[in-house]
Every structure is written in structure tokens, then in C-alpha cells.
Scaffold this active site. Structure first.
Site, mmCIF file in Angstrom:
data_model
loop_
_atom_site.group_PDB
_atom_site.id
_atom_site.type_symbol
_atom_site.label_atom_id
_atom_site.label_comp_id
_atom_site.label_asym_id
_atom_site.label_seq_id
_atom_site.Cartn_x
_atom_site.Cartn_y
_atom_site.Cartn_z
ATOM 1 N N CYS A 1 0.817 -1.217 0.000
ATOM 2 C CA CYS A 1 0.000 0.000 0.000
ATOM 3 C C CYS A 1 0.847 1.262 0.000
ATOM 4 O O CYS A 1 0.357 2.344 -0.339
ATOM 5 C CB CYS A 1 -0.926 0.003 1.211
ATOM 6 S SG CYS A 1 -2.073 -1.399 1.269
ATOM 7 N N HIS B 1 -3.062 6.926 4.345
ATOM 8 C CA HIS B 1 -3.546 5.719 3.688
ATOM 9 C C HIS B 1 -4.939 5.400 4.230
ATOM 10 O O HIS B 1 -5.179 5.425 5.438
ATOM 11 C CB HIS B 1 -2.587 4.566 3.971
ATOM 12 C CG HIS B 1 -3.034 3.256 3.441
ATOM 13 N ND1 HIS B 1 -3.550 3.091 2.172
ATOM 14 C CD2 HIS B 1 -3.056 2.014 4.009
ATOM 15 C CE1 HIS B 1 -3.855 1.826 1.982
ATOM 16 N NE2 HIS B 1 -3.572 1.152 3.080
ATOM 17 N N ASN C 1 -10.112 0.316 1.044
ATOM 18 C CA ASN C 1 -8.655 0.330 0.932
ATOM 19 C C ASN C 1 -8.270 -0.071 -0.488
ATOM 20 O O ASN C 1 -8.427 -1.222 -0.880
ATOM 21 C CB ASN C 1 -8.059 -0.648 1.952
ATOM 22 C CG ASN C 1 -6.548 -0.696 1.929
ATOM 23 O OD1 ASN C 1 -5.899 -0.149 1.038
ATOM 24 N ND2 ASN C 1 -5.973 -1.368 2.906
#
Length: 377
Positions: free
Chosen positions: A114, A254, A284
Site C-alpha cells: 500500500c 492511507h 482500501n
């Protein structure tokens, strides 16, 4: 080519048309809208369409970013693609995207979970600072849905598919990245991973029988890592830039879990409304998460020319990456000057933060136990 500053001059995104709500997921796994929303902040996510691939989505976002910057594909010196879900193991999806765009430049894929796009942004800035390249396209793109076990409610409700891109150009005007931090802790590799499909454990009948081709996550361990990393890395990088947390105009974290973001805001003692949050709409999206949030913040007028922004991503590896940068061009904020009043305030605040961080660290086991209890309810 000469040395200079690296600044973002163009941005774009691509999100699939297919919207999957929490109520939709409740029809296939034992969950509910209330269960997902209260634990994650997610209400819906986008999933790939029939014709969507990682290369096609990345190219679509790249085209939009180039148009925003007023550039043609032929103007690019390099393409960096951050993803953990390429079309194929070989060839590199970056080369596929380069071909789809019609660019004639180098291209490579960066795999850092990520945190990939932030890793890519810092890499692009170093190529420019060294005087090697002038115009670089940095793309974050994921189709995580293909690697999800749609019978596992602890993972399938969390993720979505998306792509976002930025053009990074050399500039003689001060600005761009002021400070950065890249981190990795491989001891946590198995906290978030796909067991089979690589050279260590190729696809076999066991893979299919035990569903080892799908993503697996140790929720409490990842949550603890994220809570600790987000606020601490942001704080270190902001300090490295000679700033204090309250001087950042916008934080773009994030988008993994809203509760992680809320905890970071408390630890930094910054109002939550200073954090951009779009996890409710996308979930996500891994390497696309931070650039997608940045693009939307610009579109909504939350992030403007001259603003100071701090961006932090964390994920599989375990990895993390943080940057503090000034958007656009123009004179650097006086707060960035080594001899500014802000610098003096920062030194005083940093001393008090040591005590605060110690107390917050002592509470992490409690946060983890609460998280585990909620997961069992």
C-alpha cells in the site's frame, strides 16, 4: 538537464463504475452495514468491470494526469507504476502501460504494498533532483478484488479497486518534497500476504483446496502496526521538514481504516477535519489509496497551490512511506525556514511530544485488545 525541485503538475484517477455496498456484501458473507461501518468507516467500494485490467486502469489514470499537466506521452522521461496486482507476473505492467499510453521512455514496476505510490513519488523526486529526468509519471493502481476470498468477511469487506496518477516535473522554483521517510519491517511479512503463487510456493492442488491463492491478514497485528506507524512516521517527517504538526494544511493518510486515522489525529493533536478521508466511498485501494485521495482533495479544493501536505501510507511488507511537500510553485512558506519562529516552536513542542508519545505507546496494547474484542463480537 539540470538539478532542480520536483513538483506535482498533473493528476488523474480512474475508478471502476461498479459500486458494491456493504448491504451487497451482507448477501454473500455473514456481515452487515453496521458491522463494517462501525469497525472500518467503509460504506461502499468500487470493483473492476468486465474489461478492467491493471494496465488499462493505470493507463486511464495516466492519460488524465498528462492532460491535467498539459503534456503528451512523448514528453515523458520515465514511468513508475506501483502495484501488487499486475496483469501478469511477466512482463512488467509498467511496460504495458507505457505501450498503451504511446510513450517512448523507460518504465518499471515498484512493489511496496500500500506504500508503493509514495515510494514511487520519492523515487521520482530523486531522479529529478539528480538532474537525470525532467518529467516522470507516477501511477498507483490495484485490482485487489481478484486476490480476495469472498467467503472471508475479515478481508473481503476492506478492499476496493482503483487507479490514480501524478505527473512530477522539474522546477527551478522552491517547493515539492521537503522531507521523506521510507521504512520496512520484514519480520511482519506474514501479517499481510498471499501464501501461494510465488516461487516459494507455486500454485498446486493444495493451493486450491486450502484457498491459499487469496490474501490473508492478521488483523490485530496489522492494526497495531498501522496505529503505531501512521502518527509516528508523520510526526518524524514533519519535524524533519522543520515544521510542526499544526502547520500542515492537509494530511492525506492511507485509507485503511477510519479508526486508525482518528487515532493518528489524536496522537498528533490535530483536528480530524485536517485529515482527508474518502475510505467511506472506496475502501482500501492499496497503492492507489493515497494518490486517489490526493486527486480528490485537489478536485474538491481541499488542497491548493502553496499548501503544505503530509502523506503517509503503510501496508504489506510490512512497509511504510511518508512525505511532506509543498504543492505547486511559489515561495516556500516562512514556516519552512530554518530560522523561522515555527522552528523555535517546533523545538519546544518536540520536547513535550516525547512524554506524550510515551503515554500513547503504553496504550497501544489496550487498543489492540479492544480491536480484537470487537472483531470477535
Amino acid at each position: 538537464m539540470s538539478e532542480g525541485y520536483a513538483r506535482i503538475t498533473g493528476w488523474g484517477k480512474y475508478v471502476p463504475a461498479r459500486v458494491v455496498t456493504n448491504d451487497d456484501l451482507a448477501k454473500i458473507v455473514d456481515t452487515s452495514d453496521e458491522w463494517i461501518t462501525s469497525r472500518t468507516g467503509i460504506r461502499e467500494r468500487r470493483l473492476r468491470g468486465e474489461n478492467d485490467t491493471t494496465s488499462s486502469m493505470g493507463a486511464a489514470a495516466g492519460r488524465e494526469a498528462l492532460a491535467s499537466a498539459g503534456l503528451r506521452p512523448a514528453d515523458l522521461d520515465l514511468i513508475i507504476v506501483a502495484t501488487s496486482s499486475p496483469d501478469y507476473l511477466l512482463p512488467s505492467v509498467a511496460s504495458q502501460i507505457q505501450h498503451l499510453l504511446g510513450a517512448a521512455c523507460g518504465a518499471f514496476t515498484m512493489v511496496a504494498g500500500c506504500a508503493g505510490w509514495v515510494y514511487g513519488l520519492t523515487t521520482a523526486s530523486q531522479f529529478i533532483a539528480a538532474g537525470t529526468y525532467n518529467r516522470i509519471l507516477v501511477i498507483g493502481v490495484e485490482i485487489i478484488s481478484f486476490a480476495l476470498d469472498w467467503t472471508d468477511r475479515t478481508t473481503c469487506v476492506l478492499f476496493g479497486d482503483a487507479a490514480a496518477a501524478t505527473v512530477v516535473e522539474a522546477s527551478e522554483e522552491p517547493g515539492g518534497i521537503l522531507a521523506m521517510e521510507l521504512g520496512s519491517d520484514g519480520s511482519g511479512a506474514h501479517a499481510l500476504y498471499v501464501p501461494d503463487g510465488g516461487s516459494a510456493s507455486p500454485i498446486s492442488q493444495r493451493t486450491i483446496d486450502e484457498r491459499r491463492q487469496y490474501l490473508r491478514m492478521d488483523g490485530p497485528d496489522v492494526f497495531k502496526f498501522a496505529v503505531r506507524t501512521l502518527s509516528s512516521s508523520l510526526k518524524r517527517t514533519v519535524y524533519q521538514a522543520g515544521l510542526t504538526p499544526d502547520e500542515i494544511d492537509l494530511y492525506i493518510p492511507h485509507q485503511a481504516n477510519k479508526r486508525i486515522i482518528e487515532t493518528a489525529a489524536r496522537q498528533l493533536r490535530v483536528p480530524l477535519d485536517r485529515f482527508y478521508i474518502n475510505i467511506d466511498r472506496y475502501g482500501n485501494t492499496s497503492a492507489a489509496s493515497v494518490p486517489l485521495a490526493m486527486v480528490e482533495a485537489i478536485e474538491e479544493g481541499r488542497l491548493k497551490d502553496g499548501d503544505l501536505v503530509a502523506m503517509c501510507a503503510f501496508g504489506a511488507g510490512l512497509t511504510w512511506a511518508t512525505v511532506v511537500m509543498q504543492m505547486g510553485t511559489g515561495e516556500l512558506s516562512a514556516a519552512y525556514s530554518l530560522f523561522s519562529v515555527a522552528r523555535a516552536r517546533f523545538l519546544a513542542r518536540r520536547a513535550s511530544d516525547v512524554v506524550f508519545d510515551t503515554a500513547q505507546g503504553a496504550l497501544l496494547p489496550l487498543y489492540t485488545r479492544i480491536y480484537g474484542l470487537r472483531k470477535r463480537l
